[in-house]
Design a protein around this motif. Structure first.
Motif, PDB file in Angstrom:
ATOM      1  N   ALA A   1       4.537   6.696   0.634  1.00 31.88           N
ATOM      2  CA  ALA A   1       3.383   6.605   1.536  1.00 31.88           C
ATOM      3  C   ALA A   1       2.614   5.308   1.292  1.00 31.88           C
ATOM      4  CB  ALA A   1       2.459   7.805   1.331  1.00 31.88           C
ATOM      5  N   LEU A   2       2.517   4.926   0.005  1.00 32.69           N
ATOM      6  CA  LEU A   2       1.820   3.686  -0.343  1.00 32.69           C
ATOM      7  C   LEU A   2       2.542   2.474   0.236  1.00 32.69           C
ATOM      8  CD1 LEU A   2      -0.354   2.150  -1.933  1.00 32.69           C
ATOM      9  CD2 LEU A   2       1.117   2.312  -3.946  1.00 32.69           C
ATOM     10  N   VAL A   3       3.869   2.462   0.097  1.00 37.99           N
ATOM     11  CA  VAL A   3       4.657   1.346   0.633  1.00 37.99           C
ATOM     12  C   VAL A   3       4.500   1.259   2.143  1.00 37.99           C
ATOM     13  CG1 VAL A   3       7.012   0.518   1.021  1.00 37.99           C
ATOM     14  CG2 VAL A   3       6.333   1.328  -1.242  1.00 37.99           C
ATOM     15  N   GLN A   4       4.559   2.410   2.813  1.00 39.02           N
ATOM     16  CA  GLN A   4       4.410   2.410   4.268  1.00 39.02           C
ATOM     17  C   GLN A   4       3.027   1.902   4.673  1.00 39.02           C
ATOM     18  OE1 GLN A   4       6.882   2.923   6.383  1.00 39.02           O
ATOM     19  NE2 GLN A   4       8.232   3.266   4.633  1.00 39.02           N
ATOM     20  N   SER A   5       2.015   2.286   3.901  1.00 39.59           N
ATOM     21  CA  SER A   5       0.652   1.813   4.202  1.00 39.59           C
ATOM     22  C   SER A   5       0.561   0.309   4.034  1.00 39.59           C
ATOM     23  CB  SER A   5      -0.357   2.503   3.276  1.00 39.59           C
ATOM     24  OG  SER A   5      -0.379   3.893   3.506  1.00 39.59           O
ATOM     25  N   LEU A   6       1.139  -0.209   2.935  1.00 40.17           N
ATOM     26  CA  LEU A   6       1.095  -1.652   2.686  1.00 40.17           C
ATOM     27  C   LEU A   6       1.827  -2.421   3.770  1.00 40.17           C
ATOM     28  CD1 LEU A   6       1.665  -1.652  -1.178  1.00 40.17           C
ATOM     29  CD2 LEU A   6      -0.352  -2.540  -0.012  1.00 40.17           C
ATOM     30  N   LYS A   7       3.007  -1.930   4.136  1.00 39.16           N
ATOM     31  CA  LYS A   7       3.779  -2.619   5.172  1.00 39.16           C
ATOM     32  C   LYS A   7       3.062  -2.547   6.515  1.00 39.16           C
ATOM     33  CE  LYS A   7       8.385  -2.253   3.147  1.00 39.16           C
ATOM     34  NZ  LYS A   7       9.781  -1.742   3.303  1.00 39.16           N
ATOM     35  N   GLY A   8       2.362  -1.425   6.724  1.00 39.29           N
ATOM     36  CA  GLY A   8       1.632  -1.279   7.979  1.00 39.29           C
ATOM     37  C   GLY A   8       0.480  -2.261   8.106  1.00 39.29           C
TER      38      GLY A   8
ATOM     39  N   ASN B   1       6.771  -9.636  -0.443  1.00 35.36           N
ATOM     40  CA  ASN B   1       7.823  -8.639  -0.489  1.00 35.36           C
ATOM     41  C   ASN B   1       7.308  -7.394  -1.202  1.00 35.36           C
ATOM     42  OD1 ASN B   1      10.270  -7.568  -2.442  1.00 35.36           O
ATOM     43  ND2 ASN B   1      10.922  -7.962  -0.327  1.00 35.36           N
ATOM     44  N   ILE B   2       7.602  -6.230  -0.635  1.00 41.27           N
ATOM     45  CA  ILE B   2       7.163  -4.953  -1.219  1.00 41.27           C
ATOM     46  C   ILE B   2       8.404  -4.156  -1.612  1.00 41.27           C
ATOM     47  CG2 ILE B   2       5.861  -2.830  -0.842  1.00 41.27           C
ATOM     48  CD1 ILE B   2       4.356  -4.348   1.392  1.00 41.27           C
ATOM     49  N   SER B   3       8.412  -3.656  -2.838  1.00 39.29           N
ATOM     50  CA  SER B   3       9.572  -2.892  -3.309  1.00 39.29           C
ATOM     51  C   SER B   3       9.122  -1.799  -4.269  1.00 39.29           C
ATOM     52  CB  SER B   3      10.580  -3.814  -4.009  1.00 39.29           C
ATOM     53  OG  SER B   3       9.988  -4.408  -5.156  1.00 39.29           O
ATOM     54  N   VAL B   4      10.029  -0.844  -4.483  1.00 41.56           N
ATOM     55  CA  VAL B   4       9.780   0.236  -5.452  1.00 41.56           C
ATOM     56  C   VAL B   4      10.913   0.214  -6.465  1.00 41.56           C
ATOM     57  CG1 VAL B   4       9.479   2.712  -5.793  1.00 41.56           C
ATOM     58  CG2 VAL B   4       8.624   1.635  -3.709  1.00 41.56           C
ATOM     59  N   GLU B   5      10.579   0.109  -7.740  1.00 35.93           N
ATOM     60  CA  GLU B   5      11.567   0.111  -8.810  1.00 35.93           C
ATOM     61  C   GLU B   5      11.091   1.055  -9.912  1.00 35.93           C
ATOM     62  OE1 GLU B   5      12.394  -3.821 -10.213  1.00 35.93           O
ATOM     63  OE2 GLU B   5      12.349  -4.685  -8.186  1.00 35.93           O
ATOM     64  N   LYS B   6      11.960   2.064 -10.209  1.00 32.52           N
ATOM     65  CA  LYS B   6      11.670   3.024 -11.279  1.00 32.52           C
ATOM     66  C   LYS B   6      10.304   3.681 -11.117  1.00 32.52           C
ATOM     67  CE  LYS B   6      14.623   0.629 -14.617  1.00 32.52           C
ATOM     68  NZ  LYS B   6      14.710  -0.044 -15.938  1.00 32.52           N
ATOM     69  N   GLY B   7       9.992   4.040  -9.892  1.00 35.93           N
ATOM     70  CA  GLY B   7       8.759   4.761  -9.631  1.00 35.93           C
ATOM     71  C   GLY B   7       7.512   3.895  -9.570  1.00 35.93           C
ATOM     72  N   VAL B   8       7.691   2.574  -9.559  1.00 38.98           N
ATOM     73  CA  VAL B   8       6.546   1.652  -9.527  1.00 38.98           C
ATOM     74  C   VAL B   8       6.629   0.792  -8.264  1.00 38.98           C
ATOM     75  CG1 VAL B   8       5.367  -0.232 -10.718  1.00 38.98           C
ATOM     76  CG2 VAL B   8       6.438   1.597 -12.048  1.00 38.98           C
ATOM     77  N   VAL B   9       5.484   0.615  -7.610  1.00 35.51           N
ATOM     78  CA  VAL B   9       5.423  -0.213  -6.402  1.00 35.51           C
ATOM     79  C   VAL B   9       5.066  -1.651  -6.794  1.00 35.51           C
ATOM     80  CG1 VAL B   9       4.306  -0.569  -4.162  1.00 35.51           C
ATOM     81  CG2 VAL B   9       4.731   1.761  -4.990  1.00 35.51           C
ATOM     82  N   TYR B  10       5.865  -2.600  -6.314  1.00 39.35           N
ATOM     83  CA  TYR B  10       5.626  -4.025  -6.589  1.00 39.35           C
ATOM     84  C   TYR B  10       5.326  -4.761  -5.288  1.00 39.35           C
ATOM     85  CZ  TYR B  10       7.871  -3.113 -11.114  1.00 39.35           C
ATOM     86  OH  TYR B  10       8.191  -2.618 -12.354  1.00 39.35           O
ATOM     87  N   VAL B  11       4.288  -5.575  -5.334  1.00 43.14           N
ATOM     88  CA  VAL B  11       3.974  -6.467  -4.214  1.00 43.14           C
ATOM     89  C   VAL B  11       4.084  -7.894  -4.733  1.00 43.14           C
ATOM     90  CG1 VAL B  11       2.297  -7.146  -2.477  1.00 43.14           C
ATOM     91  CG2 VAL B  11       2.397  -4.757  -3.239  1.00 43.14           C
TER      92      VAL B  11
ATOM     93  N   ARG C   1       2.531 -11.249  -8.817  1.00 46.57           N
ATOM     94  CA  ARG C   1       3.046  -9.899  -8.561  1.00 46.57           C
ATOM     95  C   ARG C   1       1.961  -8.862  -8.842  1.00 46.57           C
ATOM     96  NH1 ARG C   1       8.384  -7.377 -11.436  1.00 46.57           N
ATOM     97  NH2 ARG C   1       7.045  -7.409 -13.285  1.00 46.57           N
ATOM     98  N   ILE C   2       1.725  -7.991  -7.870  1.00 47.52           N
ATOM     99  CA  ILE C   2       0.785  -6.881  -8.047  1.00 47.52           C
ATOM    100  C   ILE C   2       1.613  -5.622  -8.318  1.00 47.52           C
ATOM    101  CG2 ILE C   2      -1.022  -5.489  -6.967  1.00 47.52           C
ATOM    102  CD1 ILE C   2      -1.731  -7.915  -5.266  1.00 47.52           C
ATOM    103  N   VAL C   3       1.411  -5.049  -9.486  1.00 48.15           N
ATOM    104  CA  VAL C   3       2.160  -3.868  -9.918  1.00 48.15           C
ATOM    105  C   VAL C   3       1.248  -2.652  -9.772  1.00 48.15           C
ATOM    106  CG1 VAL C   3       3.497  -2.812 -11.784  1.00 48.15           C
ATOM    107  CG2 VAL C   3       3.377  -5.320 -11.587  1.00 48.15           C
ATOM    108  N   ILE C   4       1.606  -1.760  -8.863  1.00 41.87           N
ATOM    109  CA  ILE C   4       0.777  -0.576  -8.591  1.00 41.87           C
ATOM    110  C   ILE C   4       1.462   0.647  -9.197  1.00 41.87           C
ATOM    111  CG2 ILE C   4      -0.345   0.809  -6.811  1.00 41.87           C
ATOM    112  CD1 ILE C   4      -0.059  -1.594  -4.937  1.00 41.87           C
ATOM    113  N   LEU C   5       0.755   1.358 -10.041  1.00 43.26           N
ATOM    114  CA  LEU C   5       1.352   2.519 -10.703  1.00 43.26           C
ATOM    115  C   LEU C   5       0.304   3.612 -10.894  1.00 43.26           C
ATOM    116  CD1 LEU C   5       1.687   1.700 -14.498  1.00 43.26           C
ATOM    117  CD2 LEU C   5       0.598   0.167 -12.895  1.00 43.26           C
ATOM    118  N   PRO C   6       0.748   4.882 -10.897  1.00 40.61           N
ATOM    119  CA  PRO C   6      -0.217   5.977 -11.086  1.00 40.61           C
ATOM    120  C   PRO C   6      -0.763   5.964 -12.504  1.00 40.61           C
ATOM    121  CG  PRO C   6       2.024   6.810 -11.129  1.00 40.61           C
ATOM    122  CD  PRO C   6       2.127   5.376 -10.735  1.00 40.61           C
ATOM    123  N   LYS C   7      -1.990   6.434 -12.644  1.00 35.69           N
ATOM    124  CA  LYS C   7      -2.553   6.587 -13.983  1.00 35.69           C
ATOM    125  C   LYS C   7      -1.734   7.613 -14.749  1.00 35.69           C
ATOM    126  CE  LYS C   7      -7.306   5.714 -12.473  1.00 35.69           C
ATOM    127  NZ  LYS C   7      -8.675   6.284 -12.369  1.00 35.69           N
TER     128      LYS C   7
END
Length: 279
Positions: free
Chosen positions: A117-124, A135-145, A255-261
């Motif tokens: 959902a986060l990736v879709q929001s960012l791309k939107g 570029n937006i990607s997800v690797e090992k449960g982490v979202v990278y911008v 690179r912005i690394v977005i991850l859950p607390k």
């Protein structure tokens, strides 16, 4: 006369003697038959006694085997009982492990759903930006911008460009709506050395560019500073070869690394434990 008497006496004696020999022979024959019968009976008796002894030994052996079987059945019952207990413990352990795995899978699934959902929001919100710039990607449960330095900074500069502020504003809009996430801003450089009055090397350059982005997000777009970390990686985490111009351009990025607390992730697990489908 005397002669006649003598002959009669002798005849009587002779006849008497003949009868006694015949009877003796009969008696002797009967005795032999009786002795033969006795010998035969003795042989049979001895054979029966031997068989009786053999049967007695077999009976003792059977009794011993029966006793051993009874003991073995008792031992088998004990072993079967212990085996059943051990099997039950093993099954219980497997059930607990399976429950734990399902809880973790549930948490990971929920995390992946949130990341999607986060990736879709960012791309939107970012729209049709050039893939070379962002570029937006997800690797090992982490979202990278990944944002190229061509978009963010001028060469050797730590000042964020006006166009880049527009992009950071859109990113800020998304991350502010995800209060359960933290993120880290990483600066990356190529291998070309730099040294100015304010910048000692690529370590300085990568860190200063990260802190510039963090300040923009905090000061101009209201992102809570406690949710952000500024980090510099210098030239040591390249994504392409530094032997070419294009490779160096790809390595110069923020690179912005977005991850859950972590506590939020644990909360996902705890909520999963309460899920009736699991419990």
């Amino acid at each position: 006369m005397k002669r006649i008497f003598l002959l009669g006496a002798l005849s009587a004696v002779f006849l008497t003697s003949c009868v006694s020999s015949k009877k003796y022979a009969e008696l002797q024959s009967k005795h032999k038959e009786t002795q033969d019968l006795l010998n035969s009976a003795t042989v049979k008796l001895n054979s029966c006694l031997a068989e009786k002894e053999n049967y007695k030994e077999q009976m003792d052996l059977l009794k011993a085997n029966n006793k051993e079987l009874i003991n073995n059945m008792g031992n088998l019952t004990t072993l079967t009982s212990k085996g059943a207990d051990n099997l039950e413990k093993s099954l219980e352990s497997l059930r607990e492990k399976d429950l734990t795995i399902r809880k973790l899978q549930n948490a990971v699934t929920r995390r992946d759903s949130v990341n999607l959902a986060l990736v879709q929001s960012l791309k939107g919100v970012l729209g049709n930006l050039d893939d070379e710039d962002i570029n937006i990607s997800v690797e090992k449960g982490v979202v990278y911008v990944n944002i190229s330095d061509k978009l963010l900074f001028s060469s050797g500069s730590t000042t964020v460009s006006a166009r880049a502020k527009e992009v950071l504003g859109k990113v800020a809009t998304v991350v502010k709506n995800k209060p359960d996430f933290e993120f880290m801003v990483e600066g990356h450089t190529d291998t070309v050395p730099i040294r100015t009055s304010a910048i000692k090397d690529n370590w300085d350059l990568s860190v200063l560019r990260a802190t510039s982005v963090v300040r923009i997000l905090q000061d101009e777009f209201g992102v809570a500073p406690a949710r952000m970390t500024a980090a510099g990686r210098s030239q040591y985490v390249p994504v392409a070869s530094n032997d070419t111009k294009d490779g160096k351009a790809k390595n110069r990025r923020t690179r912005i690394v977005i991850l859950p607390k972590l506590d939020q992730f644990y909360s996902m697990i705890e909520e999963g434990m309460k899920d009736p489908k699991i419990n």
